[in-house]
Design a protein around this motif. Structure first.
Motif, PDB file in Angstrom:
ATOM      1  N   THR A 136      12.650 -14.636 -60.595  1.00  0.00           N
ATOM      2  CA  THR A 136      13.391 -14.537 -59.475  1.00  0.00           C
ATOM      3  C   THR A 136      12.602 -15.564 -58.488  1.00  0.00           C
ATOM      4  OG1 THR A 136      13.562 -12.373 -60.046  1.00  0.00           O
ATOM      5  CG2 THR A 136      13.885 -12.667 -57.573  1.00  0.00           C
ATOM      6  N   LEU A 137      13.468 -16.068 -57.625  1.00  0.00           N
ATOM      7  CA  LEU A 137      12.882 -17.084 -56.645  1.00  0.00           C
ATOM      8  C   LEU A 137      13.062 -16.353 -55.380  1.00  0.00           C
ATOM      9  CD1 LEU A 137      13.850 -20.783 -57.634  1.00  0.00           C
ATOM     10  CD2 LEU A 137      11.714 -19.435 -58.158  1.00  0.00           C
ATOM     11  N   ILE A 138      11.996 -16.170 -54.434  1.00  0.00           N
ATOM     12  CA  ILE A 138      12.192 -15.561 -52.950  1.00  0.00           C
ATOM     13  C   ILE A 138      11.552 -16.575 -52.108  1.00  0.00           C
ATOM     14  CG2 ILE A 138      11.461 -13.950 -51.388  1.00  0.00           C
ATOM     15  CD1 ILE A 138      13.557 -12.576 -53.406  1.00  0.00           C
ATOM     16  N   GLY A 139      12.347 -17.182 -51.219  1.00  0.00           N
ATOM     17  CA  GLY A 139      11.800 -17.929 -50.206  1.00  0.00           C
ATOM     18  C   GLY A 139      11.760 -17.225 -48.764  1.00  0.00           C
ATOM     19  N   GLU A 140      10.559 -17.074 -48.364  1.00  0.00           N
ATOM     20  CA  GLU A 140      10.283 -16.028 -47.333  1.00  0.00           C
ATOM     21  C   GLU A 140       9.217 -16.690 -46.186  1.00  0.00           C
ATOM     22  OE1 GLU A 140      11.972 -13.488 -46.654  1.00  0.00           O
ATOM     23  OE2 GLU A 140      10.635 -12.185 -45.669  1.00  0.00           O
ATOM     24  N   PRO A 141       9.242 -16.193 -44.920  1.00  0.00           N
ATOM     25  CA  PRO A 141       8.342 -16.701 -44.148  1.00  0.00           C
ATOM     26  C   PRO A 141       7.186 -15.560 -44.132  1.00  0.00           C
ATOM     27  CG  PRO A 141      10.279 -16.087 -42.985  1.00  0.00           C
ATOM     28  CD  PRO A 141      10.500 -15.749 -44.379  1.00  0.00           C
ATOM     29  N   TYR A 142       5.959 -15.904 -43.885  1.00  0.00           N
ATOM     30  CA  TYR A 142       4.752 -15.274 -43.650  1.00  0.00           C
ATOM     31  C   TYR A 142       3.674 -15.491 -42.336  1.00  0.00           C
ATOM     32  CZ  TYR A 142       2.559 -19.117 -45.910  1.00  0.00           C
ATOM     33  OH  TYR A 142       2.124 -20.346 -46.327  1.00  0.00           O
ATOM     34  N   TRP A 143       3.055 -14.871 -41.986  1.00  0.00           N
ATOM     35  CA  TRP A 143       2.178 -15.173 -40.651  1.00  0.00           C
ATOM     36  C   TRP A 143       1.125 -15.684 -41.310  1.00  0.00           C
ATOM     37  CZ3 TRP A 143       5.021 -14.729 -36.818  1.00  0.00           C
ATOM     38  CH2 TRP A 143       5.786 -13.455 -36.488  1.00  0.00           C
ATOM     39  N   LEU A 144       0.933 -17.141 -40.696  1.00  0.00           N
ATOM     40  CA  LEU A 144      -0.261 -17.870 -40.814  1.00  0.00           C
ATOM     41  C   LEU A 144      -1.413 -17.072 -40.109  1.00  0.00           C
ATOM     42  CD1 LEU A 144       0.730 -21.346 -39.976  1.00  0.00           C
ATOM     43  CD2 LEU A 144       0.320 -20.811 -42.227  1.00  0.00           C
ATOM     44  N   ARG A 145      -1.339 -16.426 -39.136  1.00  0.00           N
ATOM     45  CA  ARG A 145      -2.153 -15.668 -38.183  1.00  0.00           C
ATOM     46  C   ARG A 145      -1.272 -14.503 -37.566  1.00  0.00           C
ATOM     47  NH1 ARG A 145      -3.636 -18.315 -33.038  1.00  0.00           N
ATOM     48  NH2 ARG A 145      -2.481 -20.451 -33.304  1.00  0.00           N
ATOM     49  N   ARG A 146      -1.629 -13.397 -37.643  1.00  0.00           N
ATOM     50  CA  ARG A 146      -0.828 -12.532 -37.000  1.00  0.00           C
ATOM     51  C   ARG A 146      -0.502 -12.511 -35.592  1.00  0.00           C
ATOM     52  NH1 ARG A 146       0.186  -8.287 -40.571  1.00  0.00           N
ATOM     53  NH2 ARG A 146      -1.980  -8.214 -41.168  1.00  0.00           N
ATOM     54  N   PRO A 147       0.625 -12.491 -34.980  1.00  0.00           N
ATOM     55  CA  PRO A 147       0.639 -12.739 -33.595  1.00  0.00           C
ATOM     56  C   PRO A 147       0.067 -11.717 -32.727  1.00  0.00           C
ATOM     57  CG  PRO A 147       2.716 -12.930 -34.693  1.00  0.00           C
ATOM     58  CD  PRO A 147       1.765 -12.265 -35.739  1.00  0.00           C
ATOM     59  N   PRO A 148      -0.611 -12.005 -31.600  1.00  0.00           N
ATOM     60  CA  PRO A 148      -1.198 -11.192 -30.874  1.00  0.00           C
ATOM     61  C   PRO A 148      -0.411 -10.089 -30.215  1.00  0.00           C
ATOM     62  CG  PRO A 148      -1.187 -13.320 -29.710  1.00  0.00           C
ATOM     63  CD  PRO A 148      -0.727 -13.422 -31.026  1.00  0.00           C
ATOM     64  N   THR A 149       0.811 -10.512 -29.821  1.00  0.00           N
ATOM     65  CA  THR A 149       1.740  -9.449 -29.192  1.00  0.00           C
ATOM     66  C   THR A 149       3.103  -9.709 -29.651  1.00  0.00           C
ATOM     67  OG1 THR A 149       2.470 -11.325 -27.641  1.00  0.00           O
ATOM     68  CG2 THR A 149       0.530  -9.998 -26.924  1.00  0.00           C
ATOM     69  N   GLU A 150       3.743  -8.498 -29.430  1.00  0.00           N
ATOM     70  CA  GLU A 150       5.424  -8.608 -29.951  1.00  0.00           C
ATOM     71  C   GLU A 150       6.076  -9.858 -29.165  1.00  0.00           C
ATOM     72  OE1 GLU A 150       6.752  -6.868 -32.420  1.00  0.00           O
ATOM     73  OE2 GLU A 150       5.006  -5.594 -32.872  1.00  0.00           O
ATOM     74  N   ASP A 151       5.535 -10.156 -28.070  1.00  0.00           N
ATOM     75  CA  ASP A 151       6.438 -11.281 -27.616  1.00  0.00           C
ATOM     76  C   ASP A 151       6.227 -12.754 -28.301  1.00  0.00           C
ATOM     77  OD1 ASP A 151       7.393  -9.899 -25.560  1.00  0.00           O
ATOM     78  OD2 ASP A 151       6.048 -10.256 -23.918  1.00  0.00           O
ATOM     79  N   VAL A 152       5.038 -12.657 -28.746  1.00  0.00           N
ATOM     80  CA  VAL A 152       4.723 -14.043 -29.502  1.00  0.00           C
ATOM     81  C   VAL A 152       5.482 -13.791 -30.735  1.00  0.00           C
ATOM     82  CG1 VAL A 152       3.034 -15.298 -30.802  1.00  0.00           C
ATOM     83  CG2 VAL A 152       2.506 -14.216 -28.337  1.00  0.00           C
ATOM     84  N   ALA A 153       5.498 -12.693 -31.447  1.00  0.00           N
ATOM     85  CA  ALA A 153       6.501 -12.744 -32.751  1.00  0.00           C
ATOM     86  C   ALA A 153       8.034 -13.018 -32.501  1.00  0.00           C
ATOM     87  CB  ALA A 153       6.430 -11.229 -33.273  1.00  0.00           C
ATOM     88  N   LYS A 154       8.576 -12.468 -31.341  1.00  0.00           N
ATOM     89  CA  LYS A 154       9.792 -12.860 -30.951  1.00  0.00           C
ATOM     90  C   LYS A 154       9.993 -14.266 -30.699  1.00  0.00           C
ATOM     91  CE  LYS A 154      11.553  -8.254 -29.573  1.00  0.00           C
ATOM     92  NZ  LYS A 154      10.322  -7.437 -29.623  1.00  0.00           N
ATOM     93  N   ALA A 155       9.103 -14.837 -30.134  1.00  0.00           N
ATOM     94  CA  ALA A 155       9.119 -16.438 -29.640  1.00  0.00           C
ATOM     95  C   ALA A 155       9.089 -16.953 -31.243  1.00  0.00           C
ATOM     96  CB  ALA A 155       8.017 -17.079 -29.031  1.00  0.00           C
ATOM     97  N   CYS A 156       8.779 -16.727 -32.188  1.00  0.00           N
ATOM     98  CA  CYS A 156       8.553 -17.300 -33.476  1.00  0.00           C
ATOM     99  C   CYS A 156       9.843 -16.755 -34.008  1.00  0.00           C
ATOM    100  CB  CYS A 156       7.506 -16.595 -34.452  1.00  0.00           C
ATOM    101  SG  CYS A 156       5.797 -16.910 -33.876  1.00  0.00           S
ATOM    102  N   ARG A 157      10.751 -16.392 -33.233  1.00  0.00           N
ATOM    103  CA  ARG A 157      12.260 -15.840 -34.038  1.00  0.00           C
ATOM    104  C   ARG A 157      12.204 -14.685 -35.139  1.00  0.00           C
ATOM    105  NH1 ARG A 157      15.508 -20.348 -32.405  1.00  0.00           N
ATOM    106  NH2 ARG A 157      15.225 -20.006 -30.142  1.00  0.00           N
ATOM    107  N   ALA A 158      10.756 -14.037 -34.926  1.00  0.00           N
ATOM    108  CA  ALA A 158      10.929 -12.566 -35.801  1.00  0.00           C
ATOM    109  C   ALA A 158      11.549 -11.665 -34.697  1.00  0.00           C
ATOM    110  CB  ALA A 158       9.536 -12.469 -36.406  1.00  0.00           C
ATOM    111  N   GLY A 159      11.928 -10.433 -35.442  1.00  0.00           N
ATOM    112  CA  GLY A 159      12.576  -9.245 -34.733  1.00  0.00           C
ATOM    113  C   GLY A 159      11.105  -8.526 -34.207  1.00  0.00           C
ATOM    114  N   SER A 160      10.013  -8.620 -34.823  1.00  0.00           N
ATOM    115  CA  SER A 160       8.891  -7.747 -34.597  1.00  0.00           C
ATOM    116  C   SER A 160       7.935  -8.258 -35.488  1.00  0.00           C
ATOM    117  CB  SER A 160       9.011  -6.514 -34.421  1.00  0.00           C
ATOM    118  OG  SER A 160       8.706  -6.100 -35.816  1.00  0.00           O
ATOM    119  N   ILE A 161       6.542  -8.091 -35.161  1.00  0.00           N
ATOM    120  CA  ILE A 161       5.378  -8.501 -36.053  1.00  0.00           C
ATOM    121  C   ILE A 161       5.611  -7.980 -37.387  1.00  0.00           C
ATOM    122  CG2 ILE A 161       2.852  -8.307 -36.262  1.00  0.00           C
ATOM    123  CD1 ILE A 161       2.656  -7.998 -33.129  1.00  0.00           C
TER     124      ILE A 161
END
Ligand code: SAH
Length: 248
Positions: A136-161
């Motif tokens: 099985t091959l799964i291509g997926e993002p992960y955090w290099l470092r966890r965003p300090p705030t939910e706003d930063v996560a959203k700016a990374c185009r994630a729905g949330s941290i």
């Protein structure tokens, strides 16, 4: 049926719709040590670069399913161009719930795991098409470092941290789903630049050609803000990789 128009505009010139470069895609293809004739299923196959180049380089056969009419058209043209149209087929459609008629040696979802409702659901969906002992091959993002705030996560185009994990957490989550991680190839910042920055020139050319389009205002806004957003957020916080898994 199609994906939101903005992607068909911004990614119309992409061959690979994720932060992998052609070299990384080739590295992954070689890393899997695929015997010629291996059948590969690819859900969310985009413009078909993975199946087409692996058919050329490793003699695999493949089926790709993708909801973008444009990308699927590009995939068929690419197969012709690489002389592998007899070995790969591309289906335009919703891949949610798609199960192959004939079981495959490799079942992939690379950068589209919402198709199965997340990583766990996608692994489950792909398993329905997989031969015993298949990959099985799964291509997926992960955090290099966890965003300090939910706003930063959203700016990374994630729905949330909580949408993504750190790499060690992602790897151990595959174990929790009763799978061995048997290979992985990770993207890097240059790859992110190829994926994101390639959209900017596409957007600018599209704007020059379509100034009166009802989408022009949106595209202009994106073009003006995307380089800074990418440099500040995605490039700094997001990793991405393809993980090869085998059921335990
Ligand atoms: N795997 C490809 C594309 C990744 S981008 C590559 O790496 O190049 C995500 C892809 O998923 C896009 O091509 C988009 O058209 C497709 N997609 C989105 N929702 C889908 C769905 N429900 N069914 C099939 N494809 C879908």
């Amino acid at each position: 049926m199609d994906i939101p128009r903005i992607f068909n505009i911004t990614e119309s010139a992409h061959r690979i719709h994720n932060p992998f470069t052609p070299e990384k895609l080739a590295t992954l293809g070689a890393a899997l040590r695929l015997p010629p004739g291996t059948r590969v299923l690819d859900l969310g196959s985009g413009s078909g670069e993975m199946l087409c180049t692996w058919a050329r380089d490793h003699g695999i056969t493949g089926t790709g399913v993708d909801m973008s009419r444009l990308f699927t058209e590009h995939a068929k043209l690419r197969a012709e161009e690489l002389g592998v149209a007899d070995r790969v087929e591309f289906i335009h459609g919703d891949a949610a719930g798609y199960v192959a008629d004939e079981k495959v040696g490799v079942a992939a979802c690379v950068g589209a795991t919402w198709i199965g409702g997340g990583v766990a659901g996608t692994i489950e969906l792909l398993a329905k098409s997989l031969l015993p002992g298949g990959i099985t091959l799964i291509g997926e993002p992960y955090w290099l470092r966890r965003p300090p705030t939910e706003d930063v996560a959203k700016a990374c185009r994630a729905g949330s941290i909580s949408d993504f994990l750190l790499l060690p957490e992602l790897l151990s989550s595959f174990g929790d789903l009763d799978h061995d991680v048997v290979e992985m190839v990770l993207a890097n910042q240059d790859g992110w630049d190829r994926y994101e920055a390639a959209k900017w020139l596409t957007m600018r050319r599209w704007l020059d050609a379509n100034p009166e389009d009802e989408f022009a205002k949106d595209v202009r806004t994106q073009l003006a803000s995307e380089p800074l957003r990418h440099a500040s957020y995605t490039r700094e916080y997001l990793g991405w990789g393809v993980f090869a898994l085998m059921a335990r």
